[in-house]
Design an enzyme around this catalytic site. Structure first.
Site, PDB file in Angstrom:
ATOM      1  CG  MET A   3      -7.928  47.250  -7.846  1.00 43.59           C
ATOM      2  SD  MET A   3      -8.057  46.015  -9.161  1.00 43.59           S
ATOM      3  CE  MET A   3      -6.558  46.350 -10.083  1.00 43.59           C
ATOM      4  NE  ARG A   4      -3.278  46.755   0.484  1.00 44.58           N
ATOM      5  CZ  ARG A   4      -4.405  47.129   1.069  1.00 44.58           C
ATOM      6  NH1 ARG A   4      -5.308  46.230   1.382  1.00 44.58           N
ATOM      7  NH2 ARG A   4      -4.625  48.392   1.351  1.00 44.58           N
ATOM      8  CB  ALA A   5      -4.310  40.615  -5.036  1.00 46.10           C
TER       9      ALA A   5
END
Length: 695
Positions: A273-275
């Site tokens: 989910m960092r993107a």
């Protein structure tokens, strides 16, 4: 000498924008700049320091604590009564060869032994707190420093454990790295820690290149006068950054915008989910930079182009980049039918659009988008702008180049003439190679393969008396001093034994090193079928992939027709390797002597460049030599020369059929190598044998 002005750099619009967005919103997480040498990467990053806003710090605090929220565990704390002052924000440079103690800080061992107090000296990470940390050639950073950066970037803190003492302090910084992909790739864990990535290349426009040289020469002639000419532009840009930072908390990220971000990230199949989070933060920062209080589709488009290219790679053979058509489709799929914030379609040229190529925002002042380059080690001129939207499709290792395919026979060709037949075999899907190690303990570069002894790694003992290298070992030092306590008596304060310099003992550390695997491959027609050379190429790619993961170097020398060539110089760059191996031709006569001679030259040069990296030579051949009169005798002479160097060698015998000449076995005897008879050059057998024989 004043640094080169940021607004004097020519072109580089996308890099300029990425750096400014991270300055506006440090939570984005930094920028990774990928590009060839001499493209103004370092020049622009260093020039950024002059635009950073001042920070408030606690007076006397070496760790730059925020007076509004001082760190309760600060080594200089606790800060009960806080007086503050302002200082310029820092851009701290981390040298590739820095020692770990210089990066994280160190304890004053002498004072600890003398006074019994813990005196912690801050490192570079403490200096970068609430500023920026710049690593030039970040892909060449030693693994132990990469691990340290990963911990600091993930936790926002640095914890130093030394000789039973523990110190922890805050370390929140924007990480900026530059790299040349030809020199090797970056570990995926660290790659993901960079919020944004930008590909840069030198301009091919003659007028722009002329302007780069003109400005660079003017700067070198009179740096102060040149910088003064751009002082107003820099000041104006700094004011725009301050205004954007002030507007940032007011920017609204609507549910519709969040849905668009999620659709885009899902469409590119990014991991984790960092993107999504980084894309959202970047879109908000871009909206603030353009003076808007609501995130638009154009903000998301710009953010995706900066935040996703390095997160969509499935394996190291895939080149970074995103498909613009796929991006537009994902944005349209998530856009409500009645909502068209762009106005003019996918190019986003509406009246409120700051634009991807407009990093100076709505008040772009012309000369602000220019400048030179001296990012190379020689500081030579260079520079230019990258493409507005550089796209890189991932390479397909299974793709075979177009063109006619020929047979494999090489008989009948004349010496020195072009071979009558030639083919280009593709590769199969690379597989995970099994672990192989070199016997004994070396002292090569940090890696993840063979055992090594050096300055890094876990402590496994103490060096003999009189050996003063490495870090001091506290317990062994105190033990050595205690033996002399009856003669020296107690310390004046009675706290322990008297410690003299000759009592110092130094730790012996054991870690892992990387190795060099050089493959010398017969690519002539005598190798037989196209399937066989395909398996060899697949094995090389698989070894290279394994080398990338274990921080090895892998090289490839091929020989065919009438010459030998270095198809792949020793490297860890899988992108370059995949492209070159894919186009490797086969067919023609067999210049075995030339192949062995070229391999010996590669090993000699690498020994000068990196003498501590231990090599293994793998010769893949059937032992034939058909490139002129006395070809076999010349090959044996070359083998004798290699044997005298003492390099560990394996000969993989590719001779097939009922009638075998045994030439490869004879070659192995002259090389002092182990001869491995194989009926076929199977990729699995090749890597298994390298693993077993590496020594």
């Amino acid at each position: 000498m004043r640094p080169y002005p940021f607004t004097a750099v020519v072109g580089m619009a996308e890099l300029r924008l990425a750096l400014l967005l991270c300055t506006i919103s440090p939570s984005i997480g930094g920028v990774l700049v990928r590009g060839e040498k001499g493209t103004a990467k370092s020049t622009m990053v260093r020039a950024l320091a002059g635009l950073l806003p001042d920070v408030d710090v606690v007076d006397g605090c070496r760790f730059s604590c925020d007076p509004e929220a001082p760190d309760p565990s600060c080594p200089d704390g606790p800060h009960r009564t806080v007086s503050s002052s302002q200082r310029p924000a820092r851009l701290v440079e981390l040298p590739v060869g820095a020692a770990e103690e210089r990066v994280v800080g160190s304890l004053d061992l002498e004072r600890a032994l003398r006074d019994g107090v813990t005196d912690f000296q801050p490192g570079l990470l403490a200096g970068a707190h609430r500023g920026m940390l710049y690593v030039d050639e970040v892909n060449l950073l030693h693994d132990h420093l990469v691990d340290t950066l990963l911990d600091a970037a993930a936790m926002g803190r640095v914890t130093v454990e030394r000789e039973g003492a523990s110190v922890s302090h805050a370390a929140r910084f924007v990480l900026i790295g530059t790299m040349n992909p030809e020199e090797g790739e970056l570990r995926p864990q660290l790659l993901d820690r960079f919020g944004l990535t930008v590909e840069v290349s030198s301009s091919r426009d003659a007028a722009e290149r002329v302007e780069v040289v003109r400005r660079r020469l003017a700067y070198e002639s009179d740096p102060d006068a040149f910088a003064a000419g751009y002082a107003d532009d820099d000041a104006s840009l700094a004011a725009e950054i301050a205004a954007a930072r002030k507007l940032l908390p007011s920017v609204e990220l609507t549910d519709e915008a969040l849905l668009q971000i999620a659709e885009v990230c899902a469409a590119f199949e990014v991991d984790g989910m960092r993107a999504d989070i980084v894309t959202a933060r970047t879109a908000v920062a871009h909206a603030a930079w353009c003076g808007r209080t609501t995130v638009s589709t154009e903000d998301i488009r710009v953010a995706a182009r900066l935040a996703l290219p390095h997160r969509r790679r499935r394996n190291p053979f895939d080149a970074p980049g995103i498909d613009s058509e796929q991006l537009e489709q994902a944005l349209q799929d998530a856009q409500p039918p009645e909502d068209d914030p762009d106005g003019d379609g996918p190019d986003g040229d509406g009246p409120d659009d700051g634009g991807e190529g407009d990093p100076e925002g709505p008040d772009d002042g012309g000369p602000d988008d220019s400048g030179p380059d001296d990012s190379g080690p020689d500081g030579g001129p260079g520079g230019g702008a990258p493409d507005e939207n550089p796209q890189h499709e991932p390479r397909n290792p299974q793709h075979e180049p177009p063109g006619p395919q020929h047979g494999d026979a090489d008989a009948g060709s004349q010496d020195g003439a072009a071979p009558r037949t030639e083919q280009r075999a593709g590769t199969d899907t690379p597989y995970r190679a099994k672990l192989f190690t070199v016997d004994g303990a070396g002292s090569g570069a940090d890696g993840r393969r063979s055992r090594s002894e050096g300055e890094r790694g876990r402590i496994v003992g103490v060096r003999p008396d009189g050996t003063r290298s490495g870090s001091p070992h506290l317990v062994a030092t105190l033990r050595a001093a205690a033996r002399h306590r009856p003669q020296r008596g107690p310390r004046a304060d009675g706290a322990g034994p008297v410690v003299l310099p000759r009592d110092l003992r130094f730790a012996r550390r054991e870690g892992k090193e990387g190795n060099l695997v050089l493959l010398c491959v017969d690519a002539s027609g005598s190798m037989g079928s196209k399937a066989r050379i395909r398996e060899v190429k697949t094995a090389v790619l698989s070894l290279l992939l394994d080398a990338y993961q274990r921080r090895d170097k892998v090289g490839l020398v091929t020989f065919r027709a009438s010459e030998a060539e270095v198809a792949l110089p020793p490297t860890g760059s899988v992108d370059v390797a995949a492209a070159r191996l894919e186009q490797l031709p086969t067919g023609g006569r067999t210049p075995l002597a030339e192949g062995l001679t070229r391999a010996a030259e590669v090993l000699r040069v690498e020994a000068l460049r990196d003498g501590d990296r231990r090599p293994l030579l793998v010769v893949v051949t059937d032992g034939r030599a058909t490139s002129g009169p006395e070809a076999l005798a010349r090959a044996h002479t070359a083998a004798d020369g290699l044997a005298r160097t003492g390099v560990s060698t394996v000969v993989m015998d590719c001779e097939t059929g009922r009638m075998r000449l045994g030439l490869a076995k004879t070659l192995a005897g002259r090389l002092g190598a182990e001869h491995v008879a194989v009926g076929d050059v199977a990729a699995e057998k090749l890597t298994d044998e390298v693993k077993r024989r590496a020594a």
